[in-house]
Design a protein around this motif. Structure first.
Motif, short mmCIF file in Angstrom:
data_model
loop_
_atom_site.label_atom_id
_atom_site.label_comp_id
_atom_site.label_asym_id
_atom_site.label_seq_id
_atom_site.Cartn_x
_atom_site.Cartn_y
_atom_site.Cartn_z
N MET A 91 28.88 29.92 52.63
CA MET A 91 27.79 30.69 53.43
C MET A 91 27.42 29.82 54.50
O MET A 91 26.74 28.90 54.39
CB MET A 91 26.68 31.09 52.31
N ASP A 92 27.42 30.51 55.85
CA ASP A 92 26.91 29.70 56.95
C ASP A 92 25.45 29.82 57.08
O ASP A 92 24.57 30.59 56.37
CB ASP A 92 27.51 30.36 58.07
N THR A 93 24.89 29.06 57.83
CA THR A 93 23.19 28.77 58.22
C THR A 93 22.63 30.20 58.56
O THR A 93 21.86 30.68 57.86
CB THR A 93 22.99 27.93 59.08
N VAL B 10 9.34 33.20 48.31
CA VAL B 10 10.92 32.32 47.91
C VAL B 10 10.44 31.16 47.37
O VAL B 10 9.55 30.40 48.02
CB VAL B 10 11.68 32.41 49.15
N MET B 11 11.47 30.65 46.21
CA MET B 11 11.06 29.34 45.80
C MET B 11 12.44 28.69 46.11
O MET B 11 13.47 29.15 45.91
CB MET B 11 10.75 29.31 44.39
N ALA B 12 12.25 27.36 46.54
CA ALA B 12 13.48 26.41 46.80
C ALA B 12 14.75 26.48 45.58
O ALA B 12 15.75 26.66 45.75
CB ALA B 12 13.40 25.28 47.44
N THR B 13 14.19 26.17 44.58
CA THR B 13 15.15 25.92 43.63
C THR B 13 15.78 27.17 43.09
O THR B 13 16.91 27.20 43.10
CB THR B 13 14.31 25.46 42.18
N ALA B 14 15.29 28.41 42.98
CA ALA B 14 15.85 29.73 42.82
C ALA B 14 16.77 30.05 43.87
O ALA B 14 17.98 30.87 43.59
CB ALA B 14 14.81 30.84 42.54
N GLN C 185 18.27 20.51 48.92
CA GLN C 185 17.87 19.87 50.21
C GLN C 185 18.40 20.81 51.33
O GLN C 185 17.68 21.06 52.41
CB GLN C 185 18.72 18.73 50.21
N THR C 186 19.44 21.65 51.22
CA THR C 186 20.02 22.63 52.22
C THR C 186 18.77 23.86 52.21
O THR C 186 18.52 24.22 53.54
CB THR C 186 21.20 23.18 51.85
N ILE C 187 18.32 24.18 51.33
CA ILE C 187 17.31 25.43 51.24
C ILE C 187 16.08 24.67 51.86
O ILE C 187 15.58 25.40 52.72
CB ILE C 187 17.08 25.77 49.67
N ARG C 188 15.54 23.58 51.71
CA ARG C 188 14.33 23.07 52.19
C ARG C 188 14.44 22.96 53.86
O ARG C 188 13.56 23.16 54.33
CB ARG C 188 14.15 21.79 51.67
N GLN D 125 13.09 25.39 59.07
CA GLN D 125 13.75 25.95 60.15
C GLN D 125 12.78 27.44 60.16
O GLN D 125 12.45 27.84 61.43
CB GLN D 125 15.11 26.39 60.21
N LEU D 126 12.87 28.19 59.18
CA LEU D 126 12.14 29.52 59.26
C LEU D 126 10.63 29.34 59.33
O LEU D 126 9.97 30.22 60.18
CB LEU D 126 12.38 30.31 58.08
N CYS D 127 10.04 28.36 59.00
CA CYS D 127 8.63 28.16 59.10
C CYS D 127 8.22 27.72 60.43
O CYS D 127 7.17 28.05 61.19
CB CYS D 127 8.11 27.06 58.06
N ALA D 128 9.11 26.92 61.05
CA ALA D 128 9.10 26.28 62.55
C ALA D 128 8.87 27.44 63.49
O ALA D 128 8.20 27.53 64.36
CB ALA D 128 9.99 25.28 62.93
#
Length: 255
Positions: free
Chosen positions: A1-3, A20-24, A34-37, A42-45
């Protein structure tokens, strides 16, 4: 799945669930945590999400998110909260329902009640209850807020001042960890404060995502609430404070 696809999926999940939670997310999307983080950063920025421990939530601050989006957030939990709140209200009671998607859910949950008198400054609530032939509905006049069907301002507050109801069922846009109930619109807050004064007992209906949001205007404190119906209270300290204040906390299952 692309970014780009991941970012779109994460935003869609946040709109639906409120957070949303990173692990889930890593498990659901099949990528490393680490990719989700990195995606969340990026979304928060970009101002599209706000970070919390282990994940992110929809942004908040001095303006609320759209009413349609709020209706979709935690819909199933809001229904459970509404049904539990409705159990606190007997037949032959008078009550006030204010503006909010959870209070609208309470209106739906009251469909089997009989001989209610409901005062509201929410046109959506009035329309929901109109189908209950044994429920008298009084709409408090005020300035129409087209975004959510709310009636706010001096006229609404003056109309509410004429009543003394058994229950006030209120919502809040955010809840501070100190127990302060918060909202965005001072005109709406004034009406909510008048509602609390006009009720013999106050029921707050709010899901736990409200603890991760911020809003600038104080409505009241949990100390002024008789019943708080939610799915989770974030700290033992706040639960203890509610016990000290005499605020009864009713927790519904999120399952």
């Amino acid at each position: 799945m692309d970014t780009d696809t991941r970012l779109s999926r994460i935003r869609a999940l946040a709109q639906t669930e409120g957070k949303v939670m990173a692990t889930a997310l890593a498990h659901d999307l099949g990528v490393a945590v680490q990719t989700i983080r990195r995606d969340l950063r990026q979304l928060c920025a970009a101002g599209l999400l706000e970070r919390i421990h282990g994940g992110a939530v929809l942004p908040s601050g001095v303006s609320n998110i759209g009413y349609g989006d709020r209706r979709a957030l935690n819909r199933d939990i809001k229904i459970r909260i509404a049904r539990r709140a409705a159990q606190l209200i007997p037949d032959n009671a008078s009550l006030f329902l204010n503006i909010g998607t959870t209070t609208e859910a309470v209106a739906h949950a009251l469909h089997a009640h009989r001989n209610l008198m409901v005062v509201t400054n929410n046109l959506n609530v009035a329309n929901i209850l109109a189908s209950n032939a044994s429920c008298d509905v009084v709409v408090a006049g005020g300035s129409l807020r087209r975004s959510d069907g709310g009636l706010v301002g001096d006229l609404a507050a003056l109309a509410i001042d004429r009543f003394k109801v058994d229950f006030a069922v209120i919502g809040a846009s955010a809840i501070d960890l100190s127990g302060d109930l918060l909202d965005f619109d001072p005109e709406e807050v004034r009406v909510s404060q008048q509602v609390i004064k006009a009720a013999r007992a106050t029921i707050l209906v709010a899901d736990s995502t409200k603890f991760t949001r911020k809003a600038p205007v104080k409505i009241a404190s949990l100390a002024q609430v008789d019943h708080f119906v939610t799915d989770r209270v974030p700290s033992e300290a706040l639960i203890n404070s509610c016990a000290d204040w005499g605020t009864r906390v009713a927790l519904v299952s999120g399952i």
